[in-house]
Write an enzyme that holds these catalytic residues in place. Structure first.
Site, short mmCIF file in Angstrom:
data_model
loop_
_atom_site.label_atom_id
_atom_site.label_comp_id
_atom_site.label_asym_id
_atom_site.label_seq_id
_atom_site.Cartn_x
_atom_site.Cartn_y
_atom_site.Cartn_z
N CYS A 101 20.41 -115.96 13.47
CA CYS A 101 21.75 -115.60 13.01
C CYS A 101 22.28 -114.62 14.04
O CYS A 101 21.83 -113.47 14.10
CB CYS A 101 21.70 -114.95 11.63
SG CYS A 101 23.29 -114.25 11.12
N CYS A 104 24.70 -111.57 12.36
CA CYS A 104 24.08 -110.50 11.57
C CYS A 104 22.59 -110.83 11.51
O CYS A 104 21.93 -110.79 12.54
CB CYS A 104 24.74 -110.32 10.21
SG CYS A 104 25.11 -111.80 9.26
N CYS A 106 21.22 -113.35 8.86
CA CYS A 106 21.02 -114.27 7.75
C CYS A 106 19.67 -114.97 7.91
O CYS A 106 19.28 -115.35 9.02
CB CYS A 106 22.16 -115.29 7.70
SG CYS A 106 23.76 -114.49 7.41
#
Lengths: 202, 222, 222, 202
Positions: A101, A104, A106
């Site tokens: 990700c 961020c 995830c």
């Protein structure tokens, strides 16, 4: 390692304590809630569910077909109901899958637990999409040039888990034996499931 | 927002450093922070997109220096302050109080009324037909909004092919700013490494990424 | 190198803060650093491109936190160490010595022989005809080298028009790494804001940037 | 302001002192050289040469034509010989020019002295190319929508200086009077040369 690592900085600790007391005062955090919320990760820290899904898929072709088509019913078979955002990526002799990700961190915590720090770190997030083969080699996984690498950037609410290839030397193994062989890293795509020590050819 | 959080394709952060036998949490305060989001979110005080927006809005050096749960702490505080659940200075005042009196007894209050009737999950009914289908050639928009977006810089203005339809889902660019859920169709789109990175892209490498419909144009348009 | 130094188009750094009546230097050490580059450069120990490479190679948080002349200090030291003019640990040793004995007398040594016969300036004779002429439509290459480059990310894979020919000049991507001057033709290229930033670009805005010939392709190729 | 500001951090000061003594020992820095190298900037801190070039260009059409075509002979007229990398950008009623260096902080110090800290700061470097009109408005310069903004990113060794428009109220002024009116910011493109206080229409 310190660079991206957690800290017990007294200023941070004091802010968290103040926030906690204010949230309790405002009815937004109940006594005991912290322990309750984190219990499942602390008691079930590994990629338990992910490993079990993979082990069953290796043994049951129909389960595997369902898992890679729509994982939701397979999750229900293991008690996780109504979660329809998991996508299973099947590794093959021609394709290796890798999950990241970039924006961020995830991560499919429903099946793998909470992510390790390296997954959340700038080196992994920045390099996985630009130079996955070099990154994986550094992490100890040589993906042959002939094999395609598919990098899955988890930008929306879909979550991705890799279905790794079954290693040689596991013929006749039970679902429980196979599940015990499966660790977190192959389910992210940064390692293979190892051939068991002492195993002969499959 | 073109922030330092948008890391795909950056150089210079060094090797991946793996901590062996890493615990789930390193410190007690991380457990507290992890649990602290659930009350405010269930009450509709902020949503997951606003939570991410708060992290991305951190000052760049602060963002890069902060550990993962420090970022959570920052966005919880900034979202609670934006929503006036925390008054200006209230947190600092409580730090002072707790320093003066570490045994301060906190009375557990009654939860506030829910702010928004937040619907569960991220999927929403589609009001329009999907514009694209698997196999369609698409072009990611070249859009540099100062607000929250899930269209990273390395994908913008690149051509790909729709791999799969993912359903109709809450749109972060709107939801993060309190402008409603504005759901859109979401597609998994495949981009060849050579398209993303030119001559620097690896052979036999591709990125798959989930993109909302308004991030995409038919590949013919430009 | 796609580093944090490549800032064109980033959000999140806040407003421009102007210091009124700013002095030329704020501290004595900045004067020293400013003057410290000239000896090593005149002796061919490092060149301006290697100097910039050293700055870009700083750890990202360090780069962002450092003041302008701190970055100079870092690259002077790292370049001198790369070139073995400073031995490993020599600088730290001197810090220890000076701390123990602040009045340490330094004997002024004789300058080392010049390493490279560095030619003055940046212009070089052209060995090949210029590939482009003013008015030509060009496409900036989509190249993501881990090394030093003066082709910023926000320009890559964008279409522009040659505004002016600037002459044949030393090529930073080569010179910064000690691989020779490899001079190339340089062009001023105009890019419309709408091409660079899509719908986020301003009307009646354009960027002009100087690009070396190998950064460019005729706009027909892609 | 502290964010991008200089510092007297003792660790940095100690490193500079150690570097200085090692460079002297190795013959790469001579006693007195620091003062000599920085003297010109400390004694002539403003954009003196830039202001004089602009003042003369406002008065002498032939000089201006030469300046915007090839500034080298014009620089020689003011004693700067052999510098052939300066490009002069003429502001007009239709075009406003703005100078930046997004990758580092290249600046025409030959004609403007050393750059101010804001020019070298991330906010200016990041925003000048993406949102020049908003940035200039924040800095106090409203550029009408009808006017084109050309941003010059100093990526190579060419250096850019803006030739601003001559303000009203300066008819009949001498070259010296005009030069004294011209400060640094209009020559970078982040301000206009002000109309003199009390001046009537030009």
């Amino acid at each position: 390692m310190a660079k991206f690592h957690s800290t017990a900085d007294p200023y941070i600790v004091s802010r968290v304590r103040a926030l906690e007391s204010l949230l309790m005062e405002k009815g937004l955090l109940e006594p005991g809630m912290v322990d309750a919320v984190v219990a499942r990760f602390e008691n079930d820290t590994g990629p338990m569910l992910g490993a079990r899904l993979v082990a069953r898929a290796w043994l049951d072709p129909e389960f595997k077909r369902q898992l890679v088509t729509d994982a939701t019913p397979c999750l229900e078979a293991f008690g996780l109901n109504g979660y329809d955002l998991l996508v299973i990526l099947e590794n093959t002799p021609d394709v290796h899958n890798l999950v990241v990700c970039t924006l961020c961190s995830c991560y499919p915590w429903q099946v793998l637990g909470l992510p390790p720090t390296w997954y959340k770190s700038p080196p992994y997030r920045s390099r996985a999409v630009l130079e996955p083969r070099a990154l994986l080699a550094e992490m100890g996984l040589i993906v042959p040039e002939a094999k395609e690498i598919r990098v899955w950037d988890s930008s929306a609410e879909l979550r991705y888990m890799v279905l790794p290839e079954r290693p040689a030397g596991t013929a006749g193994w039970s679902e429980e034996q196979l599940a015990a062989l499966i660790t977190r890293d192959p389910l992210i795509g940064v390692a293979l499931v190892p051939t068991p020590a002492g195993a002969g050819p499959a | 927002m073109n922030g330092v959080h948008d890391m795909g394709g950056m150089h210079g952060f060094g090797p991946v450093e793996v901590e062996q036998n890493e615990p789930v949490f390193h410190w007690d305060w991380e457990r507290t922070v992890y649990a602290a989001i659930s009350g405010p979110m269930r009450r509709g005080i902020f949503n997951l997109d606003a939570f991410r927006r708060g992290i991305e809005s951190m000052e760049p050096v602060h963002y890069l220096r902060a550990s993962y749960y420090e970022r959570w702490l920052e966005t919880i505080i900034s979202n609670l302050e934006e929503q006036r659940v925390l008054a200006p200075g209230e947190l600092d005042g409580r730090i002072v109080d707790l320093t003066a009196n570490p045994d301060l007894v906190v009375v557990t209050g009654r939860p506030p009324a829910a702010r928004l009737a937040m619907l569960p999950g991220f999927r929403r009914p589609a009001l329009t037909p999907a514009r694209f289908a698997p196999g369609d050639a698409v072009l990611a928009r070249n859009r540099h909004t100062a607000g929250h977006t899930r269209l990273p810089r390395y994908i913008r203005a690149k051509r790909g092919a729709v791999h799969a339809y993912r359903g109709c889902m809450v749109f972060p660019d709107s939801n993060a700013h309190g402008r409603g859920e504005a759901p859109e169709h979401v597609y998994s789109v495949r981009f060849e490494a050579a398209e993303l990175w030119g001559e620097s892209g690896g052979r036999r490498e591709a990125v798959y990424i989930d993109l909302w419909e308004s991030y995409l144009l038919p590949a013919e348009e430009r």
